[in-house]
Design an enzyme around this catalytic site. Structure first.
Site, PDB file in Angstrom:
ATOM      1  N   ASP A 159       0.931  -1.290   0.017  1.00  0.00           N
ATOM      2  CA  ASP A 159       0.104  -0.049   0.140  1.00  0.00           C
ATOM      3  C   ASP A 159       0.894   1.319   0.041  1.00  0.00           C
ATOM      4  OD1 ASP A 159      -2.578  -1.583   0.442  1.00  0.00           O
ATOM      5  OD2 ASP A 159      -1.270  -2.119   2.580  1.00  0.00           O
ATOM      6  N   HIS A 187      -4.728  -3.415   6.580  1.00  0.00           N
ATOM      7  CA  HIS A 187      -4.544  -3.512   5.294  1.00  0.00           C
ATOM      8  C   HIS A 187      -5.759  -3.856   4.610  1.00  0.00           C
ATOM      9  CE1 HIS A 187      -3.036  -4.972   1.359  1.00  0.00           C
ATOM     10  NE2 HIS A 187      -3.801  -6.262   1.537  1.00  0.00           N
TER      11      HIS A 187
HETATM   12  P1  NAX Z   1      -2.517 -18.138  -4.163  1.00  0.00           P
HETATM   13  O1  NAX Z   1      -3.774 -18.667  -3.520  1.00  0.00           O
HETATM   14  O2  NAX Z   1      -1.706 -18.194  -5.264  1.00  0.00           O
HETATM   15  O3  NAX Z   1      -1.355 -18.950  -3.082  1.00  0.00           O
HETATM   16  C1  NAX Z   1      -1.722 -19.199  -1.654  1.00  0.00           C
HETATM   17  C2  NAX Z   1      -0.888 -20.410  -1.324  1.00  0.00           C
HETATM   18  O4  NAX Z   1      -1.111 -20.659   0.203  1.00  0.00           O
HETATM   19  C3  NAX Z   1      -1.569 -21.628  -2.133  1.00  0.00           C
HETATM   20  O5  NAX Z   1      -0.498 -22.477  -2.735  1.00  0.00           O
HETATM   21  C4  NAX Z   1      -1.990 -22.641  -0.938  1.00  0.00           C
HETATM   22  O6  NAX Z   1      -1.990 -23.961  -1.008  1.00  0.00           O
HETATM   23  C5  NAX Z   1      -1.475 -22.104   0.282  1.00  0.00           C
HETATM   24  N1  NAX Z   1      -1.853 -22.288   1.786  1.00  0.00           N
HETATM   25  C6  NAX Z   1      -3.287 -22.314   2.147  1.00  0.00           C
HETATM   26  N2  NAX Z   1      -3.175 -22.632   3.196  1.00  0.00           N
HETATM   27  C7  NAX Z   1      -1.960 -22.931   3.834  1.00  0.00           C
HETATM   28  C8  NAX Z   1      -1.478 -23.644   5.221  1.00  0.00           C
HETATM   29  N3  NAX Z   1      -2.151 -23.703   6.050  1.00  0.00           N
HETATM   30  N4  NAX Z   1      -0.117 -23.504   5.256  1.00  0.00           N
HETATM   31  C9  NAX Z   1       0.834 -23.424   3.914  1.00  0.00           C
HETATM   32  N5  NAX Z   1       0.201 -22.965   2.864  1.00  0.00           N
HETATM   33  C10 NAX Z   1      -0.949 -22.707   2.545  1.00  0.00           C
HETATM   34  O7  NAX Z   1      -2.512 -16.703  -3.369  1.00  0.00           O
HETATM   35  P2  NAX Z   1      -1.453 -15.339  -3.260  1.00  0.00           P
HETATM   36  O8  NAX Z   1      -2.026 -14.835  -4.536  1.00  0.00           O
HETATM   37  O9  NAX Z   1      -0.126 -15.963  -3.297  1.00  0.00           O
HETATM   38  O10 NAX Z   1      -1.795 -14.780  -2.184  1.00  0.00           O
HETATM   39  C11 NAX Z   1      -1.653 -15.257  -0.658  1.00  0.00           C
HETATM   40  C12 NAX Z   1      -2.055 -14.143   0.394  1.00  0.00           C
HETATM   41  O11 NAX Z   1      -1.604 -12.997  -0.161  1.00  0.00           O
HETATM   42  C13 NAX Z   1      -3.580 -14.226   0.087  1.00  0.00           C
HETATM   43  O12 NAX Z   1      -4.117 -14.213   1.313  1.00  0.00           O
HETATM   44  C14 NAX Z   1      -3.738 -12.670  -0.545  1.00  0.00           C
HETATM   45  O13 NAX Z   1      -5.103 -12.202  -0.135  1.00  0.00           O
HETATM   46  C15 NAX Z   1      -2.531 -11.988   0.377  1.00  0.00           C
HETATM   47  N6  NAX Z   1      -2.400 -10.453  -0.496  1.00  0.00           N
HETATM   48  C16 NAX Z   1      -1.647  -9.636   0.509  1.00  0.00           C
HETATM   49  C17 NAX Z   1      -1.172  -8.452   0.215  1.00  0.00           C
HETATM   50  C18 NAX Z   1      -0.748  -7.549   1.253  1.00  0.00           C
HETATM   51  O14 NAX Z   1      -0.601  -6.364   0.958  1.00  0.00           O
HETATM   52  N7  NAX Z   1      -0.669  -7.725   2.642  1.00  0.00           N
HETATM   53  C19 NAX Z   1      -1.388  -7.981  -1.237  1.00  0.00           C
HETATM   54  C20 NAX Z   1      -1.372  -9.230  -2.051  1.00  0.00           C
HETATM   55  C21 NAX Z   1      -2.224 -10.517  -1.735  1.00  0.00           C
HETATM   56  O15 NAX Z   1      -3.613 -10.000  -1.966  1.00  0.00           O
END
Ligand code: NAX
Length: 328
Positions: A159, A187
């Site tokens: 952000d 966030h």
């Molecule tokens: P993806 O869905 O591409 O990848 C997430 C991965 O996490 C998947 O491979 C899934 O198998 C794995 N996962 C789920 N539960 C798990 C667990 N208990 N232990 C280990 N791995 C696990 O999501 P992606 O685009 O990579 O985003 C990841 C996260 O970042 C999401 O929650 C998203 O909302 C968040 N974000 C946060 C941002 C921020 O500024 N704080 C911005 C970007 C993003 O939106």
């Protein structure tokens, strides 16, 4: 030669993981002279995909990468960890209520907090990226009572970087001309990007802009809703920019902020600026000697006050909801 730093990435097979791991392994997280050992934590169904990413990491022959372990067990993943990047989270599916979302994420961040508590290295630093990031960080922190609370942070650096870029464009300056920008609060869409303390060429940014309507109706919503705009345009959520911000967050934490500048990070509140103690909320922070510290003593005008309060109120609601669910 230095002992490798153990860096654990959860959600390693996801899209942020894919953008993040190669930059960690090439030395952008900790510096060009610091070897790293990667631990990838995934859910069982995604371990194979993580193995594929690890094959590609091998194929880069990164001089600084001293090893990769892949696991679906949190205890193993966090044993001896120095830097933990908690990226994997449960996304909100269509029609999912907030309580269900918080509960699903509690099921992830509670055991991960416990595993960090049990096995992490003394100097562990934790960055939560997975949403709802602030509250997920709070859950993990509450289950790691033996780790200093200040070691748990959540990411608002994306952000912050979005706000830098929007402001630089508006004023026709370089991003490096801007100092002391702040993202306050959660966030989420309630976050408040603050131009009343930011400086551009020695002037207050809000005065340099001199356009209250742009600030209220363009700048603030553009920064706060940028994630949705990326999804709309790209058909997928921010990944490389999120990974870049995670790199920035940890790099700054370890290496410090420049004299006369600060950045934004969600850290445990000490009660500053009326943010209830213990909440993990975004503040203006400096980093020195490996610690983030909240910038003290800023004057907050009425416009900013209302917006900070609204975002903090949302964090209080989230905290009360996870308390009600028995997650903290
Ligand atoms: P993806 O869905 O591409 O990848 C997430 C991965 O996490 C998947 O491979 C899934 O198998 C794995 N996962 C789920 N539960 C798990 C667990 N208990 N232990 C280990 N791995 C696990 O999501 P992606 O685009 O990579 O985003 C990841 C996260 O970042 C999401 O929650 C998203 O909302 C968040 N974000 C946060 C941002 C921020 O500024 N704080 C911005 C970007 C993003 O939106």
């Amino acid at each position: 030669t230095r002992t490798p730093v153990n860096v654990t990435v959860t959600g390693a097979a996801g899209q942020i993981g894919y953008a993040l791991l190669f930059r960690i392994a090439s030395g952008h997280l900790l510096g060009p002279d610091v070897p790293v050992r990667l631990r990838l934590l995934e859910i069982p169904q995604a371990v194979k995909a993580a193995e594929g990413t690890a094959m590609e990491l091998d194929d880069c022959a990164f001089p600084l990468l001293s090893g990769i372990d892949i696991t679906d067990d949190a205890k193993t993943a966090f044993d001896g960890v120095n830097v933990a990047l908690l990226v994997g989270a449960r996304p909100r599916s269509k029609g999912m209520e907030r309580g269900d979302l918080l509960e699903a994420n509690g099921g992830i961040f509670k055991p991960q907090g416990e595993a960090i508590n049990a096995g992490a290295a003394d100097d562990v630093r934790v960055l939560v990226v997975g949403n709802p990031a602030n509250t997920n960080a709070l859950i993990a922190q509450q289950h790691a009572p033996d780790v200093p609370a200040e070691r748990f942070t959540a990411m608002t650096r994306l952000d912050h970087n979005r706000a830098l870029s929007q402001l630089a464009k508006k004023l026709g300056v370089a991003v490096t001309d801007i100092r002391k920008l702040t993202i306050w609060g959660n966030h989420s869409a309630t976050q408040y990007p603050d131009l009343f303390h930011a400086e551009v060429g020695g002037r207050i940014a809000a005065e340099a802009v001199n356009d209250q309507s742009w600030l209220e109706n363009d700048f603030i919503p553009t920064v706060a809703k940028r994630g949705a705009a990326i999804i709309e345009a790209r058909g997928a959520s921010s990944a490389a920019s999120a990974a870049n911000a995670a790199i920035d967050h940890v790099h700054t934490w370890v290496n410090g902020t420049d004299e006369g500048d600060w950045t934004s990070a969600a850290v445990v509140s000490d009660g500053s600026y009326g943010v209830p103690e213990g909440l993990i909320s975004s503040f203006p922070v400096t980093a020195k000697d490996g610690r983030y510290e909240i910038v003290q003593g800023l004057e907050i005008d009425e416009f900013s006050r209302a917006r900070i309060d609204a975002s903090v109120a949302e964090l209080v609601e989230e905290r009360d909801a996870v308390r009600g669910l028995g997650l903290i």
